[in-house]
Design a protein around this motif. Structure first.
Motif, PDB file in Angstrom:
ATOM      1  N   THR A  81       0.846  -1.187   0.000  1.00  0.00           N
ATOM      2  CA  THR A  81       0.000   0.000   0.000  1.00  0.00           C
ATOM      3  C   THR A  81       0.886   1.243   0.000  1.00  0.00           C
ATOM      4  N   ARG A  82       0.451   2.209  -0.793  1.00  0.00           N
ATOM      5  CA  ARG A  82       1.106   3.518  -0.832  1.00  0.00           C
ATOM      6  C   ARG A  82       0.019   4.547  -0.582  1.00  0.00           C
ATOM      7  N   LYS A  83       0.334   5.522   0.251  1.00  0.00           N
ATOM      8  CA  LYS A  83      -0.649   6.553   0.576  1.00  0.00           C
ATOM      9  C   LYS A  83      -0.065   7.916   0.225  1.00  0.00           C
ATOM     10  N   TYR A  84      -0.919   8.744  -0.375  1.00  0.00           N
ATOM     11  CA  TYR A  84      -0.494  10.055  -0.847  1.00  0.00           C
ATOM     12  C   TYR A  84      -1.459  11.132  -0.365  1.00  0.00           C
ATOM     13  N   MET A  85      -0.929  12.316  -0.180  1.00  0.00           N
ATOM     14  CA  MET A  85      -1.746  13.509   0.005  1.00  0.00           C
ATOM     15  C   MET A  85      -1.572  14.323  -1.271  1.00  0.00           C
ATOM     16  N   VAL A  86      -2.691  14.785  -1.840  1.00  0.00           N
ATOM     17  CA  VAL A  86      -2.672  15.511  -3.116  1.00  0.00           C
ATOM     18  C   VAL A  86      -3.424  16.827  -2.923  1.00  0.00           C
ATOM     19  N   TRP A  87      -2.895  17.906  -3.521  1.00  0.00           N
ATOM     20  CA  TRP A  87      -3.525  19.208  -3.418  1.00  0.00           C
ATOM     21  C   TRP A  87      -3.161  20.055  -4.634  1.00  0.00           C
ATOM     22  N   TYR A  88      -3.890  21.165  -4.786  1.00  0.00           N
ATOM     23  CA  TYR A  88      -3.588  22.142  -5.837  1.00  0.00           C
ATOM     24  C   TYR A  88      -2.641  23.193  -5.283  1.00  0.00           C
ATOM     25  N   GLU A  89      -1.680  23.573  -6.104  1.00  0.00           N
ATOM     26  CA  GLU A  89      -0.792  24.675  -5.750  1.00  0.00           C
ATOM     27  C   GLU A  89      -0.472  25.423  -7.036  1.00  0.00           C
ATOM     28  N   ASN A  90      -0.843  26.695  -7.089  1.00  0.00           N
ATOM     29  CA  ASN A  90      -0.651  27.512  -8.291  1.00  0.00           C
ATOM     30  C   ASN A  90      -1.243  26.846  -9.536  1.00  0.00           C
ATOM     31  N   GLY A  91      -2.445  26.275  -9.383  1.00  0.00           N
ATOM     32  CA  GLY A  91      -3.138  25.656 -10.514  1.00  0.00           C
ATOM     33  C   GLY A  91      -2.603  24.301 -10.940  1.00  0.00           C
ATOM     34  N   GLU A  92      -1.695  23.743 -10.170  1.00  0.00           N
ATOM     35  CA  GLU A  92      -1.086  22.457 -10.506  1.00  0.00           C
ATOM     36  C   GLU A  92      -1.338  21.442  -9.388  1.00  0.00           C
ATOM     37  N   LEU A  93      -1.573  20.182  -9.763  1.00  0.00           N
ATOM     38  CA  LEU A  93      -1.716  19.135  -8.747  1.00  0.00           C
ATOM     39  C   LEU A  93      -0.342  18.764  -8.199  1.00  0.00           C
ATOM     40  N   ILE A  94      -0.224  18.779  -6.889  1.00  0.00           N
ATOM     41  CA  ILE A  94       1.011  18.409  -6.197  1.00  0.00           C
ATOM     42  C   ILE A  94       0.689  17.208  -5.314  1.00  0.00           C
ATOM     43  N   TRP A  95       1.613  16.278  -5.231  1.00  0.00           N
ATOM     44  CA  TRP A  95       1.379  15.107  -4.383  1.00  0.00           C
ATOM     45  C   TRP A  95       2.621  14.808  -3.561  1.00  0.00           C
ATOM     46  N   GLU A  96       2.364  14.199  -2.400  1.00  0.00           N
ATOM     47  CA  GLU A  96       3.457  13.763  -1.538  1.00  0.00           C
ATOM     48  C   GLU A  96       3.101  12.407  -0.941  1.00  0.00           C
ATOM     49  N   LYS A  97       3.996  11.454  -1.128  1.00  0.00           N
ATOM     50  CA  LYS A  97       3.779  10.123  -0.561  1.00  0.00           C
ATOM     51  C   LYS A  97       4.145  10.173   0.918  1.00  0.00           C
ATOM     52  N   PHE A  98       3.247   9.655   1.776  1.00  0.00           N
ATOM     53  CA  PHE A  98       3.557   9.650   3.198  1.00  0.00           C
ATOM     54  C   PHE A  98       3.538   8.240   3.792  1.00  0.00           C
ATOM     55  N   TRP A  99       3.276   7.229   2.955  1.00  0.00           N
ATOM     56  CA  TRP A  99       3.285   5.855   3.450  1.00  0.00           C
ATOM     57  C   TRP A  99       3.617   4.924   2.299  1.00  0.00           C
ATOM     58  N   ASP A 100       4.501   3.952   2.553  1.00  0.00           N
ATOM     59  CA  ASP A 100       4.881   2.978   1.537  1.00  0.00           C
ATOM     60  C   ASP A 100       5.302   1.718   2.282  1.00  0.00           C
ATOM     61  N   ALA A 101       4.458   0.689   2.264  1.00  0.00           N
ATOM     62  CA  ALA A 101       4.762  -0.497   3.062  1.00  0.00           C
ATOM     63  C   ALA A 101       4.231  -1.764   2.398  1.00  0.00           C
ATOM     64  N   ARG A 102       4.898  -2.871   2.694  1.00  0.00           N
ATOM     65  CA  ARG A 102       4.448  -4.199   2.281  1.00  0.00           C
ATOM     66  C   ARG A 102       3.939  -4.915   3.520  1.00  0.00           C
ATOM     67  N   PHE A 103       2.965  -5.782   3.310  1.00  0.00           N
ATOM     68  CA  PHE A 103       2.479  -6.606   4.408  1.00  0.00           C
ATOM     69  C   PHE A 103       1.930  -7.888   3.811  1.00  0.00           C
ATOM     70  N   SER A 104       1.578  -8.835   4.645  1.00  0.00           N
ATOM     71  CA  SER A 104       1.169 -10.143   4.152  1.00  0.00           C
ATOM     72  C   SER A 104       0.077 -10.728   5.047  1.00  0.00           C
ATOM     73  N   ASN A 105      -0.610 -11.725   4.499  1.00  0.00           N
ATOM     74  CA  ASN A 105      -1.573 -12.474   5.294  1.00  0.00           C
ATOM     75  C   ASN A 105      -0.867 -13.531   6.149  1.00  0.00           C
ATOM     76  N   HIS A 106       0.414 -13.751   5.917  1.00  0.00           N
ATOM     77  CA  HIS A 106       1.203 -14.764   6.624  1.00  0.00           C
ATOM     78  C   HIS A 106       1.574 -14.245   8.013  1.00  0.00           C
ATOM     79  N   ARG A 107       1.268 -15.015   9.044  1.00  0.00           N
ATOM     80  CA  ARG A 107       1.580 -14.633  10.425  1.00  0.00           C
ATOM     81  C   ARG A 107       2.993 -15.085  10.791  1.00  0.00           C
ATOM     82  N   ASP A 108       3.669 -14.261  11.557  1.00  0.00           N
ATOM     83  CA  ASP A 108       5.030 -14.603  12.009  1.00  0.00           C
ATOM     84  C   ASP A 108       4.987 -15.724  13.037  1.00  0.00           C
TER      85      ASP A 108
END
Length: 108
Positions: A81-108
């Motif tokens: 999963t990757r999570k982004y915040m997106v907004w307009y700045e000076n008429g342009e879409l700007i984005w910043e990723k604030f989360w990037d992680a892997r996970f699994s259904n497999h239990r440790d």
């Protein structure tokens, strides 16, 4: 902002009964799903300007291998999963990723 006071199924209604927004959902048989709310652009942007507000989006991009695909033999199904915040700045879409992680259904 748009006078919405009721939701009927996927429709957002104004107090006078007009449809002011639609919640659009696309679901596929493999459980992929996308959802977005559509509003009248000009009216919405005008209200934002008058009320000195900004619009931001939180975007969640989720990917996984297809657990229903018989060609994939595995008990583990890693997901990302990757999570982004997106907004307009000076008429342009700007984005910043604030989360990037892997996970699994497999239990440790």
């Amino acid at each position: 902002m748009l006078g919405i006071n009721e939701m009927v199924q996927q429709l957002f209604l104004h107090g006078d009964g007009r449809i002011m927004a639609i919640n659009h959902i696309v679901s596929r048989p493999n459980y992929d799903r996308q959802e977005m709310t559509l509003v009248p652009k000009e009216e919405f942007l005008a209200k934002l300007d008058v009320e000195e507000k900004e619009i931001v989006w939180f975007v969640d991009h989720y990917s996984t291998k297809d657990a229903l695909n018989d060609a994939i033999n595995s008990d583990e199904h890693p997901m990302k999963t990757r999570k982004y915040m997106v907004w307009y700045e000076n008429g342009e879409l700007i984005w910043e990723k604030f989360w990037d992680a892997r996970f699994s259904n497999h239990r440790d």
